[in-house]
Structure formats: structure tokens, C-alpha cells
Motif scaffolding. Structure first.
Motif, PDB file in Angstrom:
ATOM      1  N   VAL A 137       1.266  -1.618   0.086  1.00  0.00           N
ATOM      2  CA  VAL A 137      -0.274   0.102   0.420  1.00  0.00           C
ATOM      3  C   VAL A 137       0.817   1.225  -0.051  1.00  0.00           C
ATOM      4  CG1 VAL A 137      -1.022   1.388   1.334  1.00  0.00           C
ATOM      5  CG2 VAL A 137      -1.744  -0.936   1.439  1.00  0.00           C
ATOM      6  N   ALA A 138       2.467   1.203   1.180  1.00  0.00           N
ATOM      7  CA  ALA A 138       2.908   2.589   0.983  1.00  0.00           C
ATOM      8  C   ALA A 138       3.208   2.830  -0.378  1.00  0.00           C
ATOM      9  CB  ALA A 138       3.858   2.180   2.384  1.00  0.00           C
ATOM     10  N   THR A 139       4.067   1.750  -1.143  1.00  0.00           N
ATOM     11  CA  THR A 139       4.908   1.609  -2.304  1.00  0.00           C
ATOM     12  C   THR A 139       3.849   2.167  -3.154  1.00  0.00           C
ATOM     13  OG1 THR A 139       5.967  -0.335  -1.798  1.00  0.00           O
ATOM     14  CG2 THR A 139       6.005   0.413  -4.159  1.00  0.00           C
ATOM     15  N   GLY A 140       2.538   1.904  -3.184  1.00  0.00           N
ATOM     16  CA  GLY A 140       1.316   2.601  -4.191  1.00  0.00           C
ATOM     17  C   GLY A 140       0.679   3.330  -4.137  1.00  0.00           C
ATOM     18  N   LEU A 141       0.599   3.825  -3.334  1.00  0.00           N
ATOM     19  CA  LEU A 141       0.868   5.050  -3.084  1.00  0.00           C
ATOM     20  C   LEU A 141       1.918   6.689  -3.115  1.00  0.00           C
ATOM     21  CD1 LEU A 141      -0.890   5.733   0.744  1.00  0.00           C
ATOM     22  CD2 LEU A 141      -1.973   5.787  -1.309  1.00  0.00           C
ATOM     23  N   LEU A 142       3.114   5.607  -3.645  1.00  0.00           N
ATOM     24  CA  LEU A 142       4.023   6.914  -3.330  1.00  0.00           C
ATOM     25  C   LEU A 142       4.118   6.941  -4.784  1.00  0.00           C
ATOM     26  CD1 LEU A 142       6.540   8.019  -2.594  1.00  0.00           C
ATOM     27  CD2 LEU A 142       7.594   5.651  -2.745  1.00  0.00           C
ATOM     28  N   ALA A 143       3.759   5.990  -5.051  1.00  0.00           N
ATOM     29  CA  ALA A 143       4.133   5.254  -7.282  1.00  0.00           C
ATOM     30  C   ALA A 143       3.059   7.055  -7.628  1.00  0.00           C
ATOM     31  CB  ALA A 143       3.969   3.872  -7.363  1.00  0.00           C
TER      32      ALA A 143
END
Length: 166
Positions: free
Chosen positions: A9-15
Motif C-alpha cells: 500500500v505504501a509503495t502504491g501510494l508513493l507511485a
């Protein structure tokens, strides 16, 4: 398992934020230009055109080229103000501080046309239109006391025309 989900989720939000930032960087200039050309005439009740806008949030630089502010109806001259180019550069590390450092303001080819007399002229009519548009708008609370320190101000090839009775 939960740790992997949080990481995804954190990686997705960062992307998503990264893509949004890149898109904003690509389209910000045209958004500002369209805003000037659509809101300017509504507020000032005269034609407002701009040839090009270039804003870089990462370097603290902005450029405005080919700004033309028309005259109110009944005026003899085609525009009240025209500007070949204006450039501003700001020290990014100072933007959020109480003392904002403006590295430079460069204005080139500013032409102002004053048409009319002391009681009524094209410039006061445009300002009256702007003030009339702002009546009834909610007042903003004053922010923190900020100072602007301008290191360099350059004005090149300026011109003022006076038409009418003084």
C-alpha cells in the motif's frame, strides 16, 4: 503478512504521488496560462492574453512571456499593458520562512498606456472592475508576517504612453 500489505500500500501510494507530481510538472504551465486567460477577463473585464508560462517548482523559477491586458471598451489604444517577458527566481530554502529571498526579478519590454484624464482613465477603470469583482469575497485572515528580500531587480526597455487630456 500484514507487513507485506502495508508495504504494498505504501509503495502504491508513493507511485501514485510520483506520477501525480510528474503530471503536475508537465501540465502546470498550461493550467496557469489557461487560468490567466480565462479568469483575467472575468475579473478585469478586458481581454487578457499570454503567450507562454514556464514555472519550475523544483528550481524556484518562473517566466511569463507575451502578456497583453486589453483596454476597456471605448478606449482608443488596443491595450493598457503589454509585457515581453518577466522572470522571477526564488531561493527555495527560504519559501517557507519569514524572510523569502527573491534572487531576481527581470522585467523586459513593459509598455503601459494611460488613456484619459485625472478623473477617469483606462487604468482606474480596470482597477475598479477588479475591485468590483472582489466585493463580497470572504476576507482571508492575515498570515504570518513575511518579508521579501529582492537581491536583483532589472527593468529593461520600459515604455509609457499617455493619451488624452491631463
Amino acid at each position: 503478512m500484514i507487513r507485506k500489505i502495508v508495504l504494498w500500500v505504501a509503495t502504491g501510494l508513493l507511485a501514485v504521488l510520483l506520477v501525480a507530481g510528474v503530471l503536475l510538472g508537465f501540465f502546470l504551465d498550461s493550467l496557469i496560462r489557461n487560468g490567466i486567460e480565462s479568469l483575467g477577463p472575468q475579473v478585469a473585464r478586458v481581454a487578457v492574453n499570454v503567450a507562454d508560462v514556464d514555472l519550475s517548482l523544483f528550481t524556484g523559477r518562473a517566466r511569463l512571456d507575451g502578456l497583453v491586458v486589453g483596454n476597456p471598451s471605448g478606449s482608443r489604444s488596443p491595450h493598457a499593458l503589454s509585457l515581453n517577458s518577466a522572470r522571477v527566481s526564488v531561493r527555495l530554502s527560504s519559501v517557507l520562512s519569514r524572510r523569502v529571498v527573491v534572487e531576481g526579478i527581470h522585467v523586459e519590454g513593459l509598455e503601459v498606456t494611460y488613456e484619459g484624464g485625472p478623473g477617469s482613465n483606462n487604468l482606474t477603470r480596470i482597477l475598479a472592475n477588479i475591485e468590483a469583482n472582489n466585493r463580497g469575497a470572504p476576507r482571508q485572515q492575515p498570515g504570518p508576517d513575511r518579508r521579501f528580500y529582492v537581491r536583483e531587480l532589472a527593468l529593461r526597455r520600459q515604455r509609457a504612453d499617455v493619451l488624452g487630456v491631463l
